[in-house]
Design a protein around this motif. Structure first.
Motif, mmCIF file in Angstrom:
data_model
loop_
_atom_site.group_PDB
_atom_site.id
_atom_site.type_symbol
_atom_site.label_atom_id
_atom_site.label_comp_id
_atom_site.label_asym_id
_atom_site.label_seq_id
_atom_site.Cartn_x
_atom_site.Cartn_y
_atom_site.Cartn_z
ATOM 1 N N LEU A 1 -72.039 -37.181 45.261
ATOM 2 C CA LEU A 1 -73.412 -36.480 44.737
ATOM 3 C C LEU A 1 -73.385 -36.768 43.230
ATOM 4 O O LEU A 1 -74.557 -36.599 42.701
ATOM 5 C CB LEU A 1 -72.861 -34.807 44.630
ATOM 6 C CG LEU A 1 -72.856 -34.110 46.106
ATOM 7 C CD1 LEU A 1 -72.591 -32.657 45.980
ATOM 8 C CD2 LEU A 1 -74.084 -34.467 47.019
ATOM 9 N N HIS A 2 -72.559 -37.331 42.575
ATOM 10 C CA HIS A 2 -72.903 -37.555 41.287
ATOM 11 C C HIS A 2 -71.963 -38.738 40.867
ATOM 12 O O HIS A 2 -70.799 -39.006 41.466
ATOM 13 C CB HIS A 2 -72.359 -36.395 40.288
ATOM 14 C CG HIS A 2 -73.196 -35.125 40.562
ATOM 15 N ND1 HIS A 2 -74.579 -34.868 40.035
ATOM 16 C CD2 HIS A 2 -72.651 -33.801 41.017
ATOM 17 C CE1 HIS A 2 -74.875 -33.671 40.459
ATOM 18 N NE2 HIS A 2 -73.834 -33.132 41.008
ATOM 19 N N PRO A 3 -72.215 -39.473 39.682
ATOM 20 C CA PRO A 3 -71.427 -40.470 39.359
ATOM 21 C C PRO A 3 -70.111 -39.933 38.736
ATOM 22 O O PRO A 3 -70.008 -38.724 38.306
ATOM 23 C CB PRO A 3 -72.168 -41.093 37.919
ATOM 24 C CG PRO A 3 -73.449 -40.770 38.347
ATOM 25 C CD PRO A 3 -73.737 -39.514 39.012
ATOM 26 N N VAL A 4 -68.859 -40.598 38.873
ATOM 27 C CA VAL A 4 -67.632 -40.070 38.327
ATOM 28 C C VAL A 4 -66.749 -40.653 37.322
ATOM 29 O O VAL A 4 -66.996 -42.219 37.874
ATOM 30 C CB VAL A 4 -66.976 -39.954 39.634
ATOM 31 C CG1 VAL A 4 -65.431 -39.740 39.681
ATOM 32 C CG2 VAL A 4 -67.469 -38.706 40.624
ATOM 33 N N TYR A 5 -66.289 -40.690 36.651
ATOM 34 C CA TYR A 5 -65.369 -41.088 35.764
ATOM 35 C C TYR A 5 -63.885 -41.236 36.247
ATOM 36 O O TYR A 5 -63.336 -40.185 36.979
ATOM 37 C CB TYR A 5 -65.226 -40.696 34.532
ATOM 38 C CG TYR A 5 -66.263 -40.789 33.497
ATOM 39 C CD1 TYR A 5 -66.709 -41.853 33.023
ATOM 40 C CD2 TYR A 5 -66.998 -39.422 32.897
ATOM 41 C CE1 TYR A 5 -67.976 -42.143 31.982
ATOM 42 C CE2 TYR A 5 -67.913 -39.706 31.961
ATOM 43 C CZ TYR A 5 -68.239 -41.005 31.658
ATOM 44 O OH TYR A 5 -69.553 -40.982 30.680
ATOM 45 N N LEU A 6 -63.305 -42.381 36.305
ATOM 46 C CA LEU A 6 -61.857 -42.624 36.668
ATOM 47 C C LEU A 6 -61.205 -43.000 35.372
ATOM 48 O O LEU A 6 -61.567 -44.041 34.822
ATOM 49 C CB LEU A 6 -61.484 -43.903 37.828
ATOM 50 C CG LEU A 6 -62.391 -43.248 39.044
ATOM 51 C CD1 LEU A 6 -61.978 -44.440 40.000
ATOM 52 C CD2 LEU A 6 -61.902 -42.082 39.733
ATOM 53 N N HIS A 7 -60.235 -42.015 34.890
ATOM 54 C CA HIS A 7 -59.689 -42.284 33.655
ATOM 55 C C HIS A 7 -58.375 -42.959 33.889
ATOM 56 O O HIS A 7 -57.421 -42.757 34.518
ATOM 57 C CB HIS A 7 -59.204 -40.910 32.919
ATOM 58 C CG HIS A 7 -60.611 -39.991 32.887
ATOM 59 N ND1 HIS A 7 -61.468 -39.949 32.058
ATOM 60 C CD2 HIS A 7 -61.056 -39.054 34.005
ATOM 61 C CE1 HIS A 7 -62.318 -39.057 32.057
ATOM 62 N NE2 HIS A 7 -62.173 -38.592 33.419
ATOM 63 N N SER B 1 -60.782 -32.098 40.623
ATOM 64 C CA SER B 1 -61.902 -31.233 39.731
ATOM 65 C C SER B 1 -63.237 -31.344 40.559
ATOM 66 O O SER B 1 -64.297 -31.068 39.934
ATOM 67 C CB SER B 1 -61.914 -31.899 38.405
ATOM 68 O OG SER B 1 -62.065 -33.288 38.444
ATOM 69 N N LEU B 2 -63.120 -32.194 41.515
ATOM 70 C CA LEU B 2 -64.968 -32.455 42.291
ATOM 71 C C LEU B 2 -64.908 -31.380 42.967
ATOM 72 O O LEU B 2 -63.919 -30.892 43.953
ATOM 73 C CB LEU B 2 -64.693 -33.842 42.715
ATOM 74 C CG LEU B 2 -64.559 -34.990 41.892
ATOM 75 C CD1 LEU B 2 -64.596 -36.349 42.492
ATOM 76 C CD2 LEU B 2 -65.209 -34.851 40.635
ATOM 77 N N GLU B 3 -66.271 -31.134 43.585
ATOM 78 C CA GLU B 3 -66.439 -30.196 44.616
ATOM 79 C C GLU B 3 -67.153 -30.620 45.729
ATOM 80 O O GLU B 3 -67.593 -30.103 46.731
ATOM 81 C CB GLU B 3 -67.518 -29.041 43.800
ATOM 82 C CG GLU B 3 -67.104 -28.528 42.828
ATOM 83 C CD GLU B 3 -67.956 -27.529 42.047
ATOM 84 O OE1 GLU B 3 -69.071 -27.356 42.516
ATOM 85 O OE2 GLU B 3 -67.692 -26.646 41.203
ATOM 86 N N TRP B 4 -66.859 -32.102 46.012
ATOM 87 C CA TRP B 4 -67.299 -32.838 47.172
ATOM 88 C C TRP B 4 -66.442 -33.976 47.647
ATOM 89 O O TRP B 4 -65.626 -34.300 46.569
ATOM 90 C CB TRP B 4 -68.629 -33.276 46.916
ATOM 91 C CG TRP B 4 -68.694 -34.571 46.055
ATOM 92 C CD1 TRP B 4 -69.002 -35.549 46.663
ATOM 93 C CD2 TRP B 4 -68.945 -34.440 44.931
ATOM 94 N NE1 TRP B 4 -68.708 -36.470 45.466
ATOM 95 C CE2 TRP B 4 -68.980 -35.726 44.628
ATOM 96 C CE3 TRP B 4 -68.818 -33.518 43.670
ATOM 97 C CZ2 TRP B 4 -68.958 -36.491 43.102
ATOM 98 C CZ3 TRP B 4 -68.976 -34.063 42.498
ATOM 99 C CH2 TRP B 4 -69.002 -35.411 42.207
#
Length: 685
Positions: free
Chosen positions: A671-677, A632-635
């Protein structure tokens, strides 16, 4: 590689030839700093450029691997009356001059092939430099057809390697003998060719030469984040790496050669070569040449390049490379239990202050995250960051708080690889860190923030910097260490452990800092003293500290899990056995929840994949590996040099920042903070 022509092909050829110019500058800088001994490179450049230590190490290990193979070939073939070395895409390489000057070319002819333009430039340089012309000898300088330069034992040809019939004709006219033991050498050359052309060249060499070795140095692993950055770099240079998709790893490259007529083939990545073939005293010499603190990128670069040696014929019946890595092969399949989904954490703010690495993020309230220091981008420039960043959670959304810093003065000018520990409701302690690998005497700082930060929407978060009375200078003049709150006889201490300093590449000492009286106290610790380390993780657990992984004195990742367990008299070192054996790693983060230790990301030498999240049951030692699904990430998501916050109510990890200086391919910031579920982890166990 293609012959110069009009249109995009000609532009691409010029771009590929441009890699030679960059490479020789890097090699020259590597020699100037003492990594390699090469007095001839300087004659192939018109200006000098100082490269970064990471570039020096990369070109050093490349030179060592190629030289190892060349010297083994010369040793194996020394009983023959004649032998040949054919360097494909040689560029401005100085191999012939170094070997000739060292007296190693007895009964040996060296052939070099490159684009006609490159060959002509090199020939002109040789003729104009007395130091080079003298090595070739008085007979040097003849040219005809594809031959740009000819000497008694050196021939330089200008031919497009992808035009195999022209190459074969030119080599025949130059006197290359298919019955003589021959080494083919190709350093980052075949990958620029269309796969059909490079495969044909490999097969031609096997079919037409009865006794030969083929040495190849190229890139692998295009599928992981570093591999994406690497590919993008060469695409931007208009020098696409064609072979990566079809031959993405060492095993695929090995099969490539065996299927095209080579009898034996061995392939290892450069981490394995450096570990297995470089003597310890040589590694120590290299480590001492200049300040260095880019271990993650060093190991990642080495995991994305390989050295291959293929052979055929009675006289060259074995290859000069073999595996010595005892624990994990780079292409072993990983024991993956499942996947963890990653998603972007959207922040309601125009402030872009979290693209950084080497920083620290800490939960100072149940809904407030404080981020300090690190390396990132500010006003369009890459630099050490001096700001303090606050994230405030409102229900399921994060908002960047307005920040104002008071009294920073000269005591806070930004630092990397420090620690931040929240020790009270409104106070956190910063320990250590560095400005540069040679400047790390940064000491300790108090960060104080007001109770108003508890408000749902504070107008402004004020962070005050205070310099405490020095507790122990030696305890704080370090970086890549850990600080963990522990309890001894009802008293709270900060356990400062490991790291490195400007003098010592690895520290194995520790300090107990009393958090009320602010002085270091000696507390006895029993048990076997663990190996010194840095870039490890540490978590508070049951009054003690869990220490996992790290990088040891030999720059080898460690796989130990240690528990500093409280005892009646102080503490006891206890080793937690893991099943199966934990893959060695460092530069990860860690958290404890519900009796389980979570190791998040990091770097390991098991380069067939990248670390995701490892879950270790602290009662049984049983551990499971989970990969991170970044679809789902673009980078590319790089899980090293990052910070992570465990949100226990959501069973989620908030990953902030991360990345690094990816060799010569550019600097990457997540680029952005990310959640790991993590819900599936805690419901499935």
């Amino acid at each position: 590689m293609r012959r110069s022509r009009k249109g995009r092909g000609a532009t691409r050829d010029r771009a590929i030839q441009g890699t030679n110019d960059s490479s020789v500058l890097s090699k020259c800088s590597t020699a100037a700093f003492g990594y390699i001994q090469d007095g001839f490179l300087q004659y192939f450049i018109t200006k000098r450029c100082r490269r970064a230590p990471l570039i020096h190490r990369g070109y050093y290990v490349r030179a060592q691997a190629v030289d190892h193979c060349v010297q083994e070939f010369l040793l194996q073939s020394q009983g023959y009356p004649r032998r040949q070395i054919l360097s494909l895409g040689a560029g401005f390489d100085s191999l012939y001059f170094r070997l000739k000057n060292a007296g190693l070319l007895s009964r040996t002819l060296v052939y070099e092939v490159d684009f006609p333009g490159v060959a002509c430039q090199k020939a002109a340089l040789i003729k104009s430099r007395k130091e080079l012309a003298t090595i070739v000898g008085e007979a040097g300088g003849r040219e005809s057809g594809a031959m740009s330069f000819a000497g008694e034992d050196y021939k330089l040809l200008g031919v497009d390697l992808s035009e195999l019939s022209n190459l074969e004709q030119a080599l025949n006219e130059a006197g290359l003998d298919p019955e003589v033991p021959t080494m083919f050498l190709a350093e980052v050359v075949l990958t620029y060719m269309e796969i059909s052309s490079s495969d044909a060249l490999i097969q031609w060499a096997a079919q037409h030469f009865s006794c030969a070795q083929f040495v190849l140095y190229e890139q692998i692993h295009p599928e992981d984040p570093f591999g994406h950055i690497m590919q993008q770099h060469f695409i931007q240079l208009n020098s696409v790496l064609h072979s990566l998709a079809q031959y993405p790893n060492c095993e695929a490259q090995r099969r490539r050669f065996l299927q095209r007529g080579w009898a034996k083939c061995t392939v290892i990545d450069m981490n394995e070569f450096y570990t297995s073939f470089m003597p310890e005293h040589e590694r120590q010499r290299v480590q001492a040449l200049e300040p260095f603190d880019e271990y993650e990128e060093w190991h990642l670069k080495c995991s994305h390049y390989f050295i291959l040696a293929a052979s055929k014929g009675e006289g060259l019946s074995w290859t000069p490379l073999f595996s010595k890595m005892p624990a994990f092969s780079a292409d072993d399949p990983l024991r993956v239990t499942g996947k963890i989904c990653a998603s972007v954490c959207t922040i309601d703010s125009k402030i872009a202050g979290l693209r950084r690495y080497g920083h620290r993020s800490v939960l100072i309230k149940p809904h407030v995250v404080l981020t300090t220091g690190g390396f990132g981008e500010q006003d369009g420039q890459h630099c050490r960051l001096t700001d303090v960043h606050v994230l405030i959670r409102h229900e399921d959304k994060w908002q960047a708080g307005n920040m104002r810093m008071e009294k920073p003065g000269n005591i806070w000018s930004g630092r990397l690889f420090h620690t931040v520990t929240c020790v009270s409701e409104g106070q956190a302690l910063v320990v250590g860190g560095r400005m540069s690998p040679a400047n790390a005497s940064l000491g300790m700082l108090w960060l104080r923030f007001p109770e108003s930060i508890m408000a749902s929407d504070p107008d402004c978060v004020v962070v005050e910097f205070l310099s405490p009375q020095p507790a122990e200078n030696i305890a704080s003049s370090r970086w890549r260490h850990t600080t963990t709150e522990v309890t001894c006889q009802g008293q709270r201490y900060l356990f400062i452990y490991g790291g490195r300093s400007a003098v010592q590449p690895v520290l194995g000492d520790w300090y107990f800092l009393h958090l009320e009286e602010f002085f270091c106290r000696r507390i006895p610790i029993g048990g076997a003293v663990p190996e010194g380390r840095h870039s490890h993780s540490a978590c508070s657990w049951n009054g003690g500290a869990l220490i996992a992984g790290g990088l040891g004195a030999a720059e080898h990742p460690l796989n130990s899990v240690l528990f500093l367990r409280p005892s009646r008299s102080g503490f006891q070192w206890h080793h937690i056995e893991t099943h199966p054996s934990l893959i060695p790693r460092y530069s990860h983060t860690a958290h404890v929840h519900d009796g389980k230790l979570l190791l998040v990301g990091g770097v390991w030498l098991h380069s067939a994949s990248v670390p995701g999240v490892t879950v270790i049951d602290l009662m049984t030692g049983f551990n499971l590996e989970y990969q991170v699904d970044t679809g789902s990430l673009e980078w590319p998501l790089m899980l090293h040099n990052h910070a992570s916050i465990f949100l226990s109510d959501k069973k989620e990890l908030l990953v902030i920042g991360g990345g690094g200086n990816c060799f010569s391919f550019g600097t990457h910031f997540n680029l952005h903070p990310v959640y790991l579920h993590l819900c599936n982890i805690f419901t499935s166990q």
